[in-house]
Design a protein around this motif. Structure first.
Motif, short mmCIF file in Angstrom:
data_model
loop_
_atom_site.label_atom_id
_atom_site.label_comp_id
_atom_site.label_asym_id
_atom_site.label_seq_id
_atom_site.Cartn_x
_atom_site.Cartn_y
_atom_site.Cartn_z
N UNK A 138 -32.72 21.16 4.05
CA UNK A 138 -33.05 20.30 5.20
C UNK A 138 -33.76 21.11 6.26
N UNK A 139 -34.84 20.57 6.79
CA UNK A 139 -35.59 21.21 7.87
C UNK A 139 -35.58 20.29 9.08
N UNK A 154 -28.59 18.91 15.51
CA UNK A 154 -29.78 19.31 14.76
C UNK A 154 -29.58 20.68 14.11
N UNK A 155 -29.07 21.62 14.89
CA UNK A 155 -28.85 22.97 14.36
C UNK A 155 -27.82 22.95 13.24
N UNK A 205 -31.46 23.81 7.92
CA UNK A 205 -31.56 25.16 7.37
C UNK A 205 -32.69 25.95 8.01
N UNK A 206 -33.58 25.26 8.70
CA UNK A 206 -34.74 25.90 9.34
C UNK A 206 -35.31 24.91 10.36
N UNK A 207 -36.19 25.43 11.22
CA UNK A 207 -36.78 24.62 12.29
C UNK A 207 -38.29 24.78 12.30
N UNK A 226 -31.60 31.28 11.16
CA UNK A 226 -32.49 30.37 10.45
C UNK A 226 -33.94 30.56 10.88
N UNK A 227 -34.89 30.41 9.97
CA UNK A 227 -36.31 30.56 10.33
C UNK A 227 -36.76 29.51 11.33
N UNK A 228 -37.68 29.93 12.20
CA UNK A 228 -38.26 29.03 13.21
C UNK A 228 -39.78 29.13 13.10
#
Length: 208
Positions: A16-17, A107-108, A112-114, A141-143
């Motif tokens: 999930x992003x 949301x966070x 798994x990423x943003x 998590x990656x942004x």
């Protein structure tokens, strides 16, 4: 949702992003095209979407793209914003929360990423909070920023100025991943490995 694992080939797999983006479409067609391209990239990878819950602007475009592409869509929206950001039927599932802080926390928790697409104050506020949470050690998590038409160039210059002036560490500057296309951004995020040290562990931020 549990933190992502880095798999043996050094790439991440996202379930999930979370996408931050405007409830307006902007003046240039390229913004809407980028939202649709990102939606397509998520669907091709069978990645579900978490977003701000609106059905208008860029939020509406990406949510419809992912939903009609066969992936799950979860919109998280404060009750007060529903009359302003939902027009007609909502897309996918909608979770109504009391306020903005709860919205970001949910949301966070689900993502798994943003990724940030162009947007206004709300998009910037959500993006910067997730960057801050990464620096603090709340998540790893990656942004990513989809830099459509150079929209985020001034923001990158601000971050670089922060490094030069001693307010942002070099390693923390790398928290933000940027690309001009959805496909390139997804690949960079899948290869992301944090270089910075969080101020504290995630466990120390969690309530008893």
């Amino acid at each position: 949702m549990e933190e992502n694992q880095v798999v043996s080939n050094n790439t991440r797999k996202f379930k999930t992003v979370c996408v931050f983006c405007g409830s307006k479409a902007g003046y240039k067609p390229v913004f809407g095209e980028a939202a649709l391209d990102l939606g397509k990239a998520l669907v091709e990878r069978k990645i579900d979407l978490v977003y701000g819950g609106g059905s208008v602007g860029l939020m509406g475009l990406i949510s419809k793209s992912v939903f009609y592409g066969g992936c799950r869509v979860l919109g998280i929206i404060p009750k007060a914003l529903m009359p302003h950001e939902i027009s007609g039927e909502a897309i996918g599932e909608v979770k109504i929360v009391e306020g903005m802080h709860q919205r970001k926390s949910e949301m966070e928790r689900h993502a798994d990423a943003f990724i940030a697409l162009p947007g206004g104050y709300g998009t910037m506020e959500e993006l910067l909070e997730m960057i801050t949470w990464s620096k603090l050690g709340i998540h790893k998590k990656p942004i990513g920023l989809l830099n459509v038409g150079g929209y985020f160039n001034s923001l990158f210059a601000f971050f670089d100025k922060g490094v030069v002036e001693g307010f942002i560490e070099d390693t923390a500057r790398d928290i933000v991943i940027a690309a001009d296309s959805a496909e390139e951004l997804m690949k960079k995020m899948e290869e992301y490995a944090p270089r910075h040290n969080g101020v504290a562990t995630r466990q120390s931020w969690e309530r008893d």
